[in-house]
Design a protein around this motif. Structure first.
Motif, PDB file in Angstrom:
ATOM      1  N   ASP A   8      -6.213   2.998   7.676  1.00 17.21           N
ATOM      2  CA  ASP A   8      -5.616   1.756   8.177  1.00 17.21           C
ATOM      3  C   ASP A   8      -5.581   0.697   7.075  1.00 17.21           C
ATOM      4  O   ASP A   8      -4.563   0.033   6.881  1.00 17.21           O
ATOM      5  N   GLU A   9      -6.694   0.542   6.364  1.00 15.92           N
ATOM      6  CA  GLU A   9      -6.755  -0.420   5.257  1.00 15.92           C
ATOM      7  C   GLU A   9      -5.763  -0.060   4.157  1.00 15.92           C
ATOM      8  O   GLU A   9      -5.111  -0.928   3.591  1.00 15.92           O
ATOM      9  N   TYR A  10      -5.676   1.224   3.849  1.00 12.60           N
ATOM     10  CA  TYR A  10      -4.758   1.686   2.805  1.00 12.60           C
ATOM     11  C   TYR A  10      -3.328   1.294   3.150  1.00 12.60           C
ATOM     12  O   TYR A  10      -2.617   0.679   2.352  1.00 12.60           O
ATOM     13  N   ILE A  11      -2.887   1.647   4.350  1.00 19.46           N
ATOM     14  CA  ILE A  11      -1.508   1.376   4.760  1.00 19.46           C
ATOM     15  C   ILE A  11      -1.253  -0.132   4.847  1.00 19.46           C
ATOM     16  O   ILE A  11      -0.176  -0.605   4.474  1.00 19.46           O
ATOM     17  N   ALA A  12      -2.240  -0.894   5.306  1.00 21.65           N
ATOM     18  CA  ALA A  12      -2.088  -2.344   5.431  1.00 21.65           C
ATOM     19  C   ALA A  12      -1.861  -3.017   4.075  1.00 21.65           C
ATOM     20  O   ALA A  12      -1.327  -4.127   4.020  1.00 21.65           O
ATOM     21  N   ASP A  13      -2.227  -2.351   2.998  1.00 17.34           N
ATOM     22  CA  ASP A  13      -2.058  -2.901   1.657  1.00 17.34           C
ATOM     23  C   ASP A  13      -0.601  -2.848   1.183  1.00 17.34           C
ATOM     24  O   ASP A  13      -0.264  -3.423   0.172  1.00 17.34           O
TER      25      ASP A  13
END
Length: 122
Positions: A8-13
């Protein structure tokens, strides 16, 4: 390289088309291999069965990188030939349609390959 706690954090970047494609790719992998364990490995989303790699993917400025290990790429050599490739990697350009059916077929191939080698997840 940034350290991400989860996918989730990866994609949110990311933003725009890259974020959309990463989300689509994640969904395709999860639908084809719901038992795969999702994590961050090598700084990108990774999926494993029995602790062994299934596929990885990553976002870039102009493409989505998809990594199905050399066996996944070799098995789909003809289908992947229209894309820029490296050993065990392929680039799906952001300005072309995401090959959803092909991604699903590759994930299913890798899943069957891992299950044949290590057994099915119960």
């Amino acid at each position: 390289m940034k350290n991400f706690a989860n996918v989730d954090e990866y994609i949110a970047d990311f933003e725009g088309e890259a974020k959309k494609r990463l989300t689509q790719t994640r969904k395709l992998v999860q639908e084809a291999a719901p038992e795969a364990v999702e994590s961050i490995s090598y700084g990108m989303p990774a999926y494993k069965i029995h602790g062994k790699p299934l596929v990885y993917f990553g976002g870039y400025k102009s493409h989505i990188g998809f990594y199905a290990t050399p066996t996944g790429h070799k098995a789909f050599e003809k289908e992947l030939s229209k894309y820029k490739q490296g050993k065990g990697s392929v680039q799906f350009p952001l300005d072309e349609p995401l090959p959803s059916k092909l991604i699903t077929e590759i994930v299913l191939f890798r899943l069957a390959e891992n299950q044949a080698k290590y057994g099915k997840i119960k």
